[in-house]
Write a protein that holds these residues in place. Structure first.
Motif, PDB file in Angstrom:
ATOM      1  N   SER A 108       9.027  22.106  50.054  1.00  0.00           N
ATOM      2  CA  SER A 108       7.676  22.525  50.410  1.00  0.00           C
ATOM      3  C   SER A 108       6.895  21.348  50.960  1.00  0.00           C
ATOM      4  O   SER A 108       6.993  20.236  50.473  1.00  0.00           O
ATOM      5  CB  SER A 108       6.972  23.066  49.161  1.00  0.00           C
ATOM      6  OG  SER A 108       5.636  23.316  49.454  1.00  0.00           O
ATOM      7  N   THR A 109       6.101  21.592  51.986  1.00  0.00           N
ATOM      8  CA  THR A 109       5.256  20.528  52.523  1.00  0.00           C
ATOM      9  C   THR A 109       3.781  20.860  52.349  1.00  0.00           C
ATOM     10  O   THR A 109       2.925  20.204  52.888  1.00  0.00           O
ATOM     11  CB  THR A 109       5.549  20.309  54.019  1.00  0.00           C
ATOM     12  OG1 THR A 109       5.366  21.534  54.731  1.00  0.00           O
ATOM     13  CG2 THR A 109       6.967  19.814  54.215  1.00  0.00           C
ATOM     14  N   THR A 110       3.501  21.880  51.568  1.00  0.00           N
ATOM     15  CA  THR A 110       2.122  22.204  51.229  1.00  0.00           C
ATOM     16  C   THR A 110       1.970  21.972  49.749  1.00  0.00           C
ATOM     17  O   THR A 110       2.550  22.681  48.952  1.00  0.00           O
ATOM     18  CB  THR A 110       1.782  23.660  51.559  1.00  0.00           C
ATOM     19  OG1 THR A 110       2.042  23.891  52.931  1.00  0.00           O
ATOM     20  CG2 THR A 110       0.332  23.960  51.239  1.00  0.00           C
ATOM     21  N   ALA A 111       1.238  20.941  49.369  1.00  0.00           N
ATOM     22  CA  ALA A 111       1.296  20.482  47.992  1.00  0.00           C
ATOM     23  C   ALA A 111       0.001  20.697  47.253  1.00  0.00           C
ATOM     24  O   ALA A 111      -1.082  20.666  47.814  1.00  0.00           O
ATOM     25  CB  ALA A 111       1.647  19.000  47.954  1.00  0.00           C
ATOM     26  N   VAL A 348       4.483  10.547  48.548  1.00  0.00           N
ATOM     27  CA  VAL A 348       3.457  11.405  49.129  1.00  0.00           C
ATOM     28  C   VAL A 348       3.339  11.086  50.610  1.00  0.00           C
ATOM     29  O   VAL A 348       3.696   9.997  51.068  1.00  0.00           O
ATOM     30  CB  VAL A 348       2.089  11.226  48.424  1.00  0.00           C
ATOM     31  CG1 VAL A 348       2.197  11.581  46.953  1.00  0.00           C
ATOM     32  CG2 VAL A 348       1.553   9.811  48.608  1.00  0.00           C
ATOM     33  N   SER A 349       2.826  12.015  51.364  1.00  0.00           N
ATOM     34  CA  SER A 349       2.670  11.848  52.803  1.00  0.00           C
ATOM     35  C   SER A 349       1.626  10.784  53.103  1.00  0.00           C
ATOM     36  O   SER A 349       0.541  10.782  52.510  1.00  0.00           O
ATOM     37  CB  SER A 349       2.263  13.175  53.432  1.00  0.00           C
ATOM     38  OG  SER A 349       1.835  13.003  54.761  1.00  0.00           O
ATOM     39  N   GLU A 355      -0.476  15.365  49.583  1.00  0.00           N
ATOM     40  CA  GLU A 355       0.717  16.171  49.797  1.00  0.00           C
ATOM     41  C   GLU A 355       1.934  15.449  49.227  1.00  0.00           C
ATOM     42  O   GLU A 355       2.365  14.422  49.741  1.00  0.00           O
ATOM     43  CB  GLU A 355       0.918  16.433  51.294  1.00  0.00           C
ATOM     44  CG  GLU A 355       2.129  17.269  51.622  1.00  0.00           C
ATOM     45  CD  GLU A 355       2.288  17.440  53.119  1.00  0.00           C
ATOM     46  OE1 GLU A 355       3.315  16.983  53.660  1.00  0.00           O
ATOM     47  OE2 GLU A 355       1.357  17.999  53.751  1.00  0.00           O
ATOM     48  N   VAL A 356       2.476  15.987  48.158  1.00  0.00           N
ATOM     49  CA  VAL A 356       3.636  15.374  47.512  1.00  0.00           C
ATOM     50  C   VAL A 356       4.903  15.764  48.267  1.00  0.00           C
ATOM     51  O   VAL A 356       5.117  16.932  48.592  1.00  0.00           O
ATOM     52  CB  VAL A 356       3.739  15.810  46.037  1.00  0.00           C
ATOM     53  CG1 VAL A 356       5.004  15.232  45.392  1.00  0.00           C
ATOM     54  CG2 VAL A 356       2.502  15.362  45.263  1.00  0.00           C
ATOM     55  N   ILE A 357       5.748  14.787  48.525  1.00  0.00           N
ATOM     56  CA  ILE A 357       7.032  15.030  49.181  1.00  0.00           C
ATOM     57  C   ILE A 357       8.109  15.300  48.145  1.00  0.00           C
ATOM     58  O   ILE A 357       8.894  16.241  48.281  1.00  0.00           O
ATOM     59  CB  ILE A 357       7.424  13.833  50.060  1.00  0.00           C
ATOM     60  CG1 ILE A 357       6.386  13.628  51.168  1.00  0.00           C
ATOM     61  CG2 ILE A 357       8.821  14.027  50.659  1.00  0.00           C
ATOM     62  CD1 ILE A 357       6.583  12.319  51.939  1.00  0.00           C
ATOM     63  N   ALA A 358       8.158  14.484  47.092  1.00  0.00           N
ATOM     64  CA  ALA A 358       9.163  14.652  46.044  1.00  0.00           C
ATOM     65  C   ALA A 358       8.807  13.797  44.846  1.00  0.00           C
ATOM     66  O   ALA A 358       8.113  12.777  44.969  1.00  0.00           O
ATOM     67  CB  ALA A 358      10.555  14.277  46.550  1.00  0.00           C
ATOM     68  N   THR A 359       9.297  14.202  43.690  1.00  0.00           N
ATOM     69  CA  THR A 359       9.200  13.411  42.473  1.00  0.00           C
ATOM     70  C   THR A 359      10.614  13.191  41.958  1.00  0.00           C
ATOM     71  O   THR A 359      11.408  14.133  41.886  1.00  0.00           O
ATOM     72  CB  THR A 359       8.367  14.126  41.398  1.00  0.00           C
ATOM     73  OG1 THR A 359       7.077  14.447  41.927  1.00  0.00           O
ATOM     74  CG2 THR A 359       8.199  13.255  40.164  1.00  0.00           C
ATOM     75  N   MET A 421       7.471  20.773  39.648  1.00  0.00           N
ATOM     76  CA  MET A 421       7.431  21.517  40.902  1.00  0.00           C
ATOM     77  C   MET A 421       6.243  22.464  40.958  1.00  0.00           C
ATOM     78  O   MET A 421       5.622  22.651  42.011  1.00  0.00           O
ATOM     79  CB  MET A 421       8.740  22.278  41.101  1.00  0.00           C
ATOM     80  CG  MET A 421       9.924  21.358  41.415  1.00  0.00           C
ATOM     81  SD  MET A 421      11.538  22.184  41.325  1.00  0.00           S
ATOM     82  CE  MET A 421      11.427  23.252  42.773  1.00  0.00           C
ATOM     83  N   GLU A 422       5.906  23.064  39.827  1.00  0.00           N
ATOM     84  CA  GLU A 422       4.753  23.961  39.817  1.00  0.00           C
ATOM     85  C   GLU A 422       3.451  23.198  39.990  1.00  0.00           C
ATOM     86  O   GLU A 422       2.494  23.722  40.569  1.00  0.00           O
ATOM     87  CB  GLU A 422       4.749  24.775  38.521  1.00  0.00           C
ATOM     88  CG  GLU A 422       5.835  25.844  38.491  1.00  0.00           C
ATOM     89  CD  GLU A 422       5.818  26.695  37.244  1.00  0.00           C
ATOM     90  OE1 GLU A 422       6.462  27.753  37.242  1.00  0.00           O
ATOM     91  OE2 GLU A 422       5.158  26.299  36.258  1.00  0.00           O
ATOM     92  N   VAL A 423       3.404  21.956  39.501  1.00  0.00           N
ATOM     93  CA  VAL A 423       2.194  21.149  39.652  1.00  0.00           C
ATOM     94  C   VAL A 423       2.087  20.569  41.058  1.00  0.00           C
ATOM     95  O   VAL A 423       1.009  20.540  41.657  1.00  0.00           O
ATOM     96  CB  VAL A 423       2.182  20.019  38.599  1.00  0.00           C
ATOM     97  CG1 VAL A 423       1.037  19.040  38.875  1.00  0.00           C
ATOM     98  CG2 VAL A 423       2.052  20.602  37.197  1.00  0.00           C
ATOM     99  N   THR A 424       3.214  20.105  41.605  1.00  0.00           N
ATOM    100  CA  THR A 424       3.179  19.375  42.877  1.00  0.00           C
ATOM    101  C   THR A 424       3.563  20.219  44.081  1.00  0.00           C
ATOM    102  O   THR A 424       3.355  19.803  45.222  1.00  0.00           O
ATOM    103  CB  THR A 424       4.132  18.169  42.828  1.00  0.00           C
ATOM    104  OG1 THR A 424       5.482  18.647  42.721  1.00  0.00           O
ATOM    105  CG2 THR A 424       3.810  17.269  41.647  1.00  0.00           C
ATOM    106  N   ASP A 425       4.193  21.366  43.856  1.00  0.00           N
ATOM    107  CA  ASP A 425       4.677  22.213  44.955  1.00  0.00           C
ATOM    108  C   ASP A 425       5.669  21.456  45.828  1.00  0.00           C
ATOM    109  O   ASP A 425       5.683  21.598  47.053  1.00  0.00           O
ATOM    110  CB  ASP A 425       3.513  22.735  45.793  1.00  0.00           C
ATOM    111  CG  ASP A 425       3.876  24.049  46.492  1.00  0.00           C
ATOM    112  OD1 ASP A 425       4.838  24.699  46.052  1.00  0.00           O
ATOM    113  OD2 ASP A 425       3.202  24.404  47.470  1.00  0.00           O
TER     114      ASP A 425
END
Length: 800
Positions: A108-111, A348-349, A355-359, A421-425
């Motif tokens: 997802s790229t909409t965070a 983050v972008s 916008e979070v990219i990954a954790t 994932m639910e917090v950061t999308d």
């Protein structure tokens, strides 16, 4: 001494490569069944019983194919955007997707952002031992990131009628068993009669599966330094599965190449592929039966996640932290050495830091919270009726069908990922560390953290006076996973270090290690074109000079040939060495090393600075437990290791050790701790092992006198130089040499020395020293290796 007589094992029927309902035929690898012995890589990974000198059950536990040189991608051709659905949405079509994610498996790229108290351009330094962070106040002078990051994820749930929509009922609701008193606390999840690919065995359970408790996933994160002239892309990929073997990982590489359809970019990829060591997922080891169609599907899904990570590379800001965290983590075997280091990374972008990219989370803990417990949970009447109709009702009372070993779950790692994932999308990935012998939640007394009895978990190293234990079960699993996710998000919000530039570097080293554990040589026997038991693809073994050097020039491939073992009456591979690998990589201030198995804490993090004093009797327990442990295991004054891996990495807070990466060779142990069961009482007569111990031919007796053992060092010496067997003490007693040789060759196949299950699932007595020597080589570490880590003060809450 009486003549050594090998008992005749029961007949072992070799199944051919025929498929059974889409799965390889289950091979009952019963070594010496007449002795009640089964082949290692056993189904259990842990035992929550207290070790008092009796044996306890425990678990067993890729490469790029390149020469180790690095190159990276053309950023103008590899960066793209993909449309997605965020976590929590549903999907009835699941090619590369889950019911929690997008239908194309993309990230997802909409965070939904997480908060951070550090603004872009501010760097911080952290104290990994105390968990505190201090702000340095250094400004970067503006957002001009040269670090590119992309991520992707995909479900690994097996499909029903081409979809994972059956899981929507759980994906759209709060996760099972999270809250205290949840009426669904003991629910195994969604019941599924059959999978599209046929029967799917569980890696640590039974040859069939019918429930899905929570989601299993594949995830990938890609890093590239835009200023790197070689344009290296380092891809870190993980899967919620039991293990991934070196040759099997090449299937994933091939699928990435085909899916990417860009040879120039593919040639720049460097892979780190790891299994979370999830104990309740589809079998990827061969313990019960690898379903070929499912493995191909798994590889497809991992390729989707990897390609999506590569195609979504973008300028990023990376936040990283390290702290000490032990909630849900305890060692189960003495000496109790817990590495509580929790590493967290969040990209983050640069364009939009919200916008979070990954954790990415790196911790050392087995996802096995519910092993041995779920025999207390039974199928409903309708489910039981169906299971009985297909002869897959496992029961102890001839009525109820218990769910033990027939459900899919990612364990606490899956709950952690869902929460983040639910917090950061955005994708959340878990990478395991040194979990050998054995870091596990099974004996950890987790407590309620929510509800009226809730107590904050803190660092998890002290059980609060007013805390209420969760008890065993799915609820405990959920609490540990959820709180891990909470801790990661809190660490990342509390003044993390930030970086926006490389280096992004990668090197890989192959090395050879002896398979002194004969079970590996039996399990890797090739029947037709398939391995007998271990792995999805056949694997080349080698014959190397006993005393070395062991390298590509001196080690000769066995071309998959086998010979009949006269004692086991089983085929075993002619080659007695495996080629495996490790990776040394850097991403900004993060430096990582990988281990091809379940490496023990003393080889990754070192011995604690107070190990010899053993304050509060932390490392060996107290009372009768301590007395047994000091006999069954090496006491502090005799404990020796070849060193520990983190000292070979540069000083800094972010020194990651990834376990079960690039390969899975079982436990990687300290050589001095390796003990092999004496078999002379079985092969000759009761009392023979005691006599051999008295004569100095073997080395150990257990605390209760029930078992005897040969030191791994002794076995290594006589294997590498058989002439030693013609000298005292072996030459003084008729049959002594034959007895010790038989123990060294077959001891781990027959049983285990008291509370030493780990040897039965280790490649061999050389694995620890061979791995560390490879670490020294790849990092160019030329100092005198130390055993003690002066910054390591361990605690183990389960044994205080």
């Amino acid at each position: 001494m009486a003549k050594l007589v090998y008992p005749s094992p029961s007949v072992f029927t070799l199944a051919n490569a025929a498929r059974a309902r889409g799965a390889r035929a289950t091979l009952p690898l019963a070594l010496l069944v007449s002795l009640g012995v089964s082949l290692g890589l056993s189904a259990g990974c842990g035992d929550d019983s207290v070790a008092t000198g009796t044996a306890s059950d425990s678990d067993s536990d890729d490469t790029t194919g390149e020469d180790g040189t690095t190159a990276g991608p053309d950023t103008t051709g590899s960066v793209s955007t993909s449309s997605t659905q965020g976590p929590g949405t549903t999907a009835s079509e699941t090619t590369g997707s889950s019911s929690e994610g997008g239908t194309d498996g993309s990230s997802s790229t909409t965070a939904t952002p997480t908060s951070s108290s550090t603004s872009p351009g501010t760097t911080t330094t952290g104290d990994t031992e105390s968990g505190t962070e201090t702000e340095s106040g250094t400004e970067t002078g503006g957002l001009q990131s040269t670090l590119l990051v992309g991520a992707g994820w995909a479900t690994l749930l097996p499909e029903v009628e081409g979809s994972t929509a059956y899981f929507d009922v759980i994906a759209q609701q709060p996760p099972l068993a999270l809250e205290p008193g949840d009426p669904n606390a003991d629910s195994p999840g969604v019941f599924v009669e059959s999978w599209d690919v046929g029967a799917i065995a569980i890696g640590n359970g039974f040859p069939s599966s019918h429930w899905v408790h929570d989601e299993i996933r594949a995830g990938a994160v890609a890093f590239q330094d835009a200023e790197d002239p070689l344009e290296t892309i380092v891809v870190m990929a993980m899967a919620d599965v039991y293990m991934l073997f070196r040759d099997d990982i090449t299937v994933i590489h091939d699928k990435v190449k085909a899916l990417l359809d860009d040879d120039a970019t593919y040639d720049k990829l460097r892979f780190v592929v790891s299994a979370t060591h999830n104990h309740m997922g589809p079998d990827t080891s061969g313990l019960d039966a690898i379903n070929d169609e499912y493995y191909e599907y798994l590889a497809d899904q991992m390729a989707i996640a990897i390609v999506d990570a590569v195609k979504t590379l973008q300028p990023a800001i990376v936040r990283t932290t390290a702290s000490n965290y032990q909630f849900g983590l305890a060692d189960q075997n003495a000496p109790y050495l817990v590495d509580p280091t929790l590493h967290s990374l969040q990209a983050v972008s640069e364009e939009n830091p919200d916008e979070v990219i990954a954790t990415v989370v790196q911790w050392q803990n087995h996802p096995e919270t519910v092993l041995g417990w779920s025999k207390n949970v039974f199928a409903s009447d309708g489910e039981a009726e169906y299971l009985k109709s297909i002869d897959e009702c496992y029961t102890e009372d001839d009525e109820n069908c218990y769910i033990e070993g027939q459900y899919i779950s990612a364990g606490f790692a899956g709950y952690m990922a869902r929460h983040i994932m639910e917090v950061t999308d955005a994708p959340a990935l878990y990478f395991n560390g040194g979990v050998g012998a054995m870091m596990s939640p099974l004996r950890y007394p987790a407590w309620e953290t929510e509800g009226p009895d809730g107590v904050d978990p803190g660092d998890g190293d002290v059980f609060p006076d007013d805390a209420v234990e969760t008890g065993k079960g799915f609820h405990k699993l959920a609490v540990i996973g959820w709180e891990l996710g909470e801790r990661v998000l809190a660490d990342l919000a509390d003044a993390p270090d930030e970086f926006m530039e490389g280096p992004v570097e990668f090197s890989e080293k192959t090395f050879y290690t002896r398979l002194s554990n004969v079970q590996f040589r039996v399990g890797l026997t090739v029947i037709g074109d398939d391995p007998l038991q271990i792995g999805y693809q056949k694997r080349m073994l080698y014959t190397c000079p006993p005393m070395g050097p062991k390298d590509d020039e001196t080690c000769v491939p066995d071309d998959y040939a086998s010979e009949l073992d006269a004692v086991l009456n089983l085929p075993k591979r002619v080659g007695d060495h495996a080629q495996t690998a490790l990776v040394h990589a850097r991403v900004g201030p993060i430096e990582l090393i990988t281990a091809p198995g379940e490496v023990v804490t003393e080889l990754t993090h070192g011995l604690p600075s107070d190990f010899a004093e053993d304050p509060d009797e932390v490392y060996y327990g107290s009372g009768a437990l301590r007395d047994a442990n000091l006999v069954n295991h090496l006491p502090p004054d005799l404990y020796e290791t070849p060193g520990y891996a983190r000292q070979a990495l540069e000083d800094g807070d972010y020194r990651w050790v990834l376990g079960l990466a690039q390969d899975s060779g079982g436990y990687i142990l300290a050589p001095a701790h390796y003990r092999i069961l004496c078999v002379a009482d079985i092969f000759v007569a009761p009392g023979t092992c005691a006599a051999l111990l008295g004569a100095g031919v073997i080395d150990y007796a257990s605390f209760d006198g029930s078992t005897y053992a040969v030191a791994g060092a002794r076995c290594k010496a006589i294997t590498e130089d058989p002439a030693l067997l013609t000298q005292p003490p072996y030459s003084l007693i008729p049959g002594a040499a034959e007895a010790v040789v038989a123990s060294c060759e077959y001891g781990v196949a027959i049983g285990e020395f008291s509370s030493h299950y780990e040897e039965t699932n280790s490649m061999g007595w050389d694995s620890g020293s061979d791995w560390l020597n490879a670490v020294w080589d790849i990092t160019e570490f030329n100092q005198d290796p130390q055993q003690v880590n002066p910054d390591f003060i361990g605690k183990n809450v389960a044994n205080l």
